[in-house]
Write an enzyme that holds these catalytic residues in place. Sequence first.
Site, PDB file in Angstrom:
ATOM      1  N   TYR A 152      23.486 -28.254  58.359  1.00  0.00           N
ATOM      2  CA  TYR A 152      22.456 -29.203  57.925  1.00  0.00           C
ATOM      3  C   TYR A 152      21.924 -28.819  56.550  1.00  0.00           C
ATOM      4  CZ  TYR A 152      18.439 -32.316  58.195  1.00  0.00           C
ATOM      5  OH  TYR A 152      17.522 -33.313  57.941  1.00  0.00           O
ATOM      6  N   LYS A 156      22.474 -31.222  53.233  1.00  0.00           N
ATOM      7  CA  LYS A 156      21.337 -31.826  52.540  1.00  0.00           C
ATOM      8  C   LYS A 156      21.177 -31.264  51.125  1.00  0.00           C
ATOM      9  CE  LYS A 156      20.128 -34.714  55.706  1.00  0.00           C
ATOM     10  NZ  LYS A 156      20.255 -36.174  55.479  1.00  0.00           N
TER      11      LYS A 156
END
Length: 257
Positions: A152, A156
């Site tokens: 993640y 991002k």
Amino acid sequence: MDRVVIVTGGTSGIGQATARKFLKNGDRVVVVSNDPKEKADAAIEQLKQYGEVSYHFCNITSREECEKTVQFAAEKYGRVDILANVAGVTGKRQPFLDGDLDDTIKVIDINLMGTIYMSLFAAREMVKRHRGVIINVGSICGYLANSEAIGYHVSKGGVKMLTQALARELTPQGLRVVSVAPGWVNTGLMDQKAIEYGGKLHMKGRVVEPDEIANVIYLLSLDEASAINGTTVMADDGYTVFKGLNMKPQIVDDGKQ
């Protein structure tokens, strides 16, 4: 405003709130997801009360399906004005040394590669008219490390740099590319314990609501935001600035009796 908007992940959470926001303001929206038919049908039926909405099934890890999705929007409405790349997953929270690399790859494929695919095909439509806005949903995890999965964070952080690189390349063609970095958001993925804990990390003492992120995405789509380009707007209620502070109201002693 009668713009044509594509919203990925538009059947739940931030995506559904974003679709609703654009519809309420007179835009036509193509909602994209890979949800089961029953869930997608229910979401679209709910959104129909706000305006003209269409649905297109798409697994955004497939470049072919992303291309077909943009083609669907362009053929149905004649153009694509706005792309909101909202679809994303967090992945498994577990120590890196015990990590599931397949899960990491899945998260990167959805969050980063899906954003790249949708941006590419939407941009190809937008440059035909020399105008358009691509709005990516990043995260505070693109700026700082916390308890979320490695995949993640990496995905991002990639969205942040993708936004900058795309803006540099596409601005001369009349496009604008920006991103939004939410803090902790009250979606169906959060239980009450997480909501209470996350609230302590935000200035208002509560987690952010999906509609608040949708409002920021909408604002960035407007011509009035034309000077905001190639950057990320922190929609985190101060999380990255005041993380961990107890944000209860403070009484200031000004010396007056």
